[in-house]
Design a protein around this motif. Structure first.
Motif, PDB file in Angstrom:
ATOM      1  N   GLU A  41     -23.852  11.576  17.725  1.00  0.00           N
ATOM      2  CA  GLU A  41     -23.270  12.572  16.830  1.00  0.00           C
ATOM      3  C   GLU A  41     -21.938  12.078  16.306  1.00  0.00           C
ATOM      4  OE1 GLU A  41     -22.805  16.202  18.983  1.00  0.00           O
ATOM      5  OE2 GLU A  41     -24.908  16.791  18.784  1.00  0.00           O
ATOM      6  N   PHE A  42     -21.583  12.519  15.133  1.00  0.00           N
ATOM      7  CA  PHE A  42     -20.225  12.327  14.630  1.00  0.00           C
ATOM      8  C   PHE A  42     -19.640  13.698  14.346  1.00  0.00           C
ATOM      9  CE2 PHE A  42     -17.246  12.173  11.038  1.00  0.00           C
ATOM     10  CZ  PHE A  42     -16.236  11.449  11.644  1.00  0.00           C
ATOM     11  N   ALA A  43     -18.537  14.027  15.013  1.00  0.00           N
ATOM     12  CA  ALA A  43     -17.847  15.308  14.831  1.00  0.00           C
ATOM     13  C   ALA A  43     -18.814  16.483  14.985  1.00  0.00           C
ATOM     14  CB  ALA A  43     -17.169  15.346  13.468  1.00  0.00           C
ATOM     15  N   GLY A  44     -19.746  16.344  15.929  1.00  0.00           N
ATOM     16  CA  GLY A  44     -20.704  17.407  16.187  1.00  0.00           C
ATOM     17  C   GLY A  44     -21.879  17.433  15.237  1.00  0.00           C
ATOM     18  N   ASP A  79     -13.215  12.895  16.842  1.00  0.00           N
ATOM     19  CA  ASP A  79     -13.874  11.657  16.420  1.00  0.00           C
ATOM     20  C   ASP A  79     -13.156  10.968  15.261  1.00  0.00           C
ATOM     21  OD1 ASP A  79     -15.757  12.006  18.353  1.00  0.00           O
ATOM     22  OD2 ASP A  79     -17.416  12.511  17.005  1.00  0.00           O
ATOM     23  N   PHE A  80     -12.316  11.684  14.546  1.00  0.00           N
ATOM     24  CA  PHE A  80     -11.624  11.066  13.408  1.00  0.00           C
ATOM     25  C   PHE A  80     -10.557  10.059  13.842  1.00  0.00           C
ATOM     26  CE2 PHE A  80     -13.739  14.190  10.860  1.00  0.00           C
ATOM     27  CZ  PHE A  80     -13.827  13.595   9.599  1.00  0.00           C
ATOM     28  N   LYS A  81     -10.245  10.011  15.137  1.00  0.00           N
ATOM     29  CA  LYS A  81      -9.309   8.981  15.595  1.00  0.00           C
ATOM     30  C   LYS A  81      -9.899   7.591  15.412  1.00  0.00           C
ATOM     31  CE  LYS A  81     -10.714   9.420  20.459  1.00  0.00           C
ATOM     32  NZ  LYS A  81     -10.308  10.044  21.748  1.00  0.00           N
ATOM     33  N   TYR A  82     -11.238   7.498  15.394  1.00  0.00           N
ATOM     34  CA  TYR A  82     -11.878   6.199  15.211  1.00  0.00           C
ATOM     35  C   TYR A  82     -11.802   5.712  13.765  1.00  0.00           C
ATOM     36  CZ  TYR A  82     -13.509   7.314  19.860  1.00  0.00           C
ATOM     37  OH  TYR A  82     -13.543   7.655  21.200  1.00  0.00           O
ATOM     38  N   VAL A  83     -11.465   6.609  12.844  1.00  0.00           N
ATOM     39  CA  VAL A  83     -11.217   6.180  11.454  1.00  0.00           C
ATOM     40  C   VAL A  83     -10.031   5.220  11.424  1.00  0.00           C
ATOM     41  CG1 VAL A  83     -10.496   6.941   9.154  1.00  0.00           C
ATOM     42  CG2 VAL A  83     -12.241   8.240  10.408  1.00  0.00           C
ATOM     43  N   TRP A 114     -18.282  17.082   7.870  1.00  0.00           N
ATOM     44  CA  TRP A 114     -17.359  16.071   8.394  1.00  0.00           C
ATOM     45  C   TRP A 114     -17.823  14.650   8.109  1.00  0.00           C
ATOM     46  CZ3 TRP A 114     -12.885  17.960   9.090  1.00  0.00           C
ATOM     47  CH2 TRP A 114     -12.666  19.213   9.663  1.00  0.00           C
ATOM     48  N   THR A 115     -19.122  14.421   8.086  1.00  0.00           N
ATOM     49  CA  THR A 115     -19.631  13.078   7.800  1.00  0.00           C
ATOM     50  C   THR A 115     -19.274  12.664   6.379  1.00  0.00           C
ATOM     51  OG1 THR A 115     -21.460  13.435   9.345  1.00  0.00           O
ATOM     52  CG2 THR A 115     -21.684  11.610   7.786  1.00  0.00           C
ATOM     53  N   GLU A 148     -18.948   4.884  20.461  1.00  0.00           N
ATOM     54  CA  GLU A 148     -19.867   4.534  21.546  1.00  0.00           C
ATOM     55  C   GLU A 148     -19.216   3.574  22.541  1.00  0.00           C
ATOM     56  OE1 GLU A 148     -23.338   3.789  23.906  1.00  0.00           O
ATOM     57  OE2 GLU A 148     -22.626   5.490  22.720  1.00  0.00           O
ATOM     58  N   ILE A 149     -18.522   2.559  22.052  1.00  0.00           N
ATOM     59  CA  ILE A 149     -17.897   1.573  22.937  1.00  0.00           C
ATOM     60  C   ILE A 149     -16.709   2.170  23.687  1.00  0.00           C
ATOM     61  CG2 ILE A 149     -16.614  -0.607  22.974  1.00  0.00           C
ATOM     62  CD1 ILE A 149     -18.418  -1.473  20.575  1.00  0.00           C
ATOM     63  N   PHE A 150     -15.873   2.933  22.994  1.00  0.00           N
ATOM     64  CA  PHE A 150     -14.701   3.535  23.633  1.00  0.00           C
ATOM     65  C   PHE A 150     -15.104   4.542  24.709  1.00  0.00           C
ATOM     66  CE2 PHE A 150     -12.085   1.438  20.684  1.00  0.00           C
ATOM     67  CZ  PHE A 150     -10.747   1.683  20.977  1.00  0.00           C
ATOM     68  N   GLU A 151     -16.183   5.283  24.470  1.00  0.00           N
ATOM     69  CA  GLU A 151     -16.569   6.330  25.404  1.00  0.00           C
ATOM     70  C   GLU A 151     -17.472   5.818  26.521  1.00  0.00           C
ATOM     71  OE1 GLU A 151     -18.130   9.644  23.216  1.00  0.00           O
ATOM     72  OE2 GLU A 151     -16.211  10.079  22.244  1.00  0.00           O
TER      73      GLU A 151
END
Length: 313
Positions: free
Chosen positions: A65-68, A122-126, A191-192, A238-241
Motif C-alpha cells: 500500500e501507499f498511504a493506505g 509514507d510521504f517521507k519516502y518522497v 494520495w497516489t 519496503e526496505i526501510f520497514e
C-alpha cells in the motif's frame, strides 16, 4: 681392509636412499588417501559452495500500500515495476545503507511535520527518492531535500535570492513540501496521484488523466521517470520497514544524528560570515554545514526581516 670399508660406505649410502624413498612414498599415500569421513566432508563443502546462490530472491508483500491506498500488484506490469525497484535499491547496498543512516538525522522532523499537516507518513519516502536526504541540485535546477524549482519555491513561501536560498533550509523546505502536498490532495483527492504530481506537476498528471481517460495512476502510460516514481517510493518503504529481510541490521546507535544546536537570531546584515562565526565561538565550516541556505559569504537582512542561524552548542 680398505676395500671392505669402501663397500660398507657404499652400502650405508644406498640404505639411506632406500629409507628416504620409502618415507616419501608413504607420506604421499597418506595425503591422497584421506579417511572416508574427511573426504566426504570436503566433497560436501565444495558442492555447497558451487550450489550457493550469488543473489537472493526476495518474497515481496502480497498487498503493498501507499498511504493506505492499494497497489494492484495482481497486474503483471505493476508487479514487475515494483519488483524492479526493490532489487535495484536492495542490491545498491552502499546507497541504501547511507540513506538508512541519514534518516536518523532527518526523519524525526519530517515525520512530525507530516503528522501536523495531516499527511500520511509514507510521504517521507518522497524526500528519500528526490534527494537521498542530501542538499542536491538536479540537472533541471531543482534544489534541496525536496527538490523545489525556483518558481515553485516562491509559490510555497521559500525565499530565494543572492544571499539566501531556503530550498536548502531543511525545516522550511519540509513545511513548503507539506503545503504543496495538501494543495495537490485538494485537487486530486488521492494520495497516489499527489505523489506522482510531485514528479510531473499537478498540471502534468491532470493532463495525462484527461488524455487517457483514466483517473488511476497505475493505468496511465507515462514517461520513464514518472512511471517508476511511485514504485521507487514503494521500494524504499519496503526496505526501510523490513531492513533485516534485505540484509541491513542497523542499530539506533548506527544512525547519524544532529548535534545539539543553539539558535542565534539575526536582525542586522552580516558583512563577513567567517568573522561573525568566530565572534560566536564557531567557524565558517559549521555555519555552512548547519545553515546551507546561506549561499553567500555575507548576509543581507532587509528592514523588518530576521533569520535564525544554528550552530553547535
Amino acid at each position: 681392509m680398505k676395500k671392505k670399508h669402501i663397500y660398507n660406505l657404499y652400502f650405508l649410502v644406498a640404505l639411506q636412499f632406500v629409507i628416504i624413498g620409502f618415507l616419501f612414498y608413504q607420506s604421499k599415500e597418506e595425503k591422497t588417501q584421506l579417511p572416508a569421513s574427511e573426504g566426504e566432508a570436503a566433497t560436501l563443502r565444495a558442492g555447497e559452495a558451487r550450489s550457493k546462490p550469488r543473489v537472493k530472491i526476495f518474497d515481496l508483500p502480497d498487498k503493498p500500500e501507499f498511504a493506505g491506498e492499494k497497489v494492484p500488484v495482481e497486474q503483471p506490469d505493476v508487479f514487475e515495476r515494483f519488483e524492479r525497484e526493490v532489487y535495484v535499491n536492495a542490491y545498491w547496498e552502499s546507497n541504501a545503507l547511507l540513506m538508512l543512516k541519514r534518516s536518523g538525522k532527518y526523519f524525526p522532523f519530517i515525520e512530525k511535520t507530516l503528522e501536523e499537516n495531516g499527511i500520511p507518513d509514507d510521504f517521507k519516502y518522497v524526500a528519500i527518492i528526490e534527494s537521498g536526504l542530501l542538499n542536491v541540485t538536479s540537472p533541471a535546477g531543482a534544489k534541496g531535500f525536496w527538490q523545489f524549482m525556483r518558481g515553485t519555491a516562491g509559490d510555497f513561501g521559500l525565499e530565494v535570492n543572492r544571499y539566501v536560498d531556503e530550498r536548502y533550509h531543511f525545516e522550511k523546505a519540509t513545511i513548503a513540501a507539506c503545503k504543496y502536498i495538501r494543495a495537490a490532495y485538494g485537487k486530486f483527492g488521492n494520495w497516489t496521484s499527489v505523489a506522482a504530481s510531485y514528479n510531473l506537476g499537478m498540471a502534468g498528471i491532470a493532463r495525462r488523466k484527461n488524455q487517457q481517460l483514466s483517473p488511476d495512476y497505475y493505468n496511465l502510460y507515462l514517461n520513464e521517470e514518472t512511471s517508476r516514481y511511485i514504485f521507487r517510493i514503494l521500494a524504499m518503504k519496503e526496505i526501510f520497514e523490513n531492513q533485516a529481510k534485505y540484509g541491513f541490521e542497523l542499530q539506533k546507535e548506527d544512525l547519524y544524528s544532529l548535534p545539539p544546536l543553539r539558535e542565534i537570531e539575526v536582525t542586522e546584515s552580516i558583512d563577513n560570515l567567517a568573522a561573525w562565526a568566530v565572534e560566536h565561538k564557531s567557524n565558517y565550516k559549521e555555519v555552512k554545514i548547519y545553515n546551507p541556505w546561506l549561499i553567500n559569504t555575507k548576509l543581507n537582512v532587509r528592514k523588518g526581516r530576521k533569520y535564525v542561524i544554528k550552530l553547535p552548542m
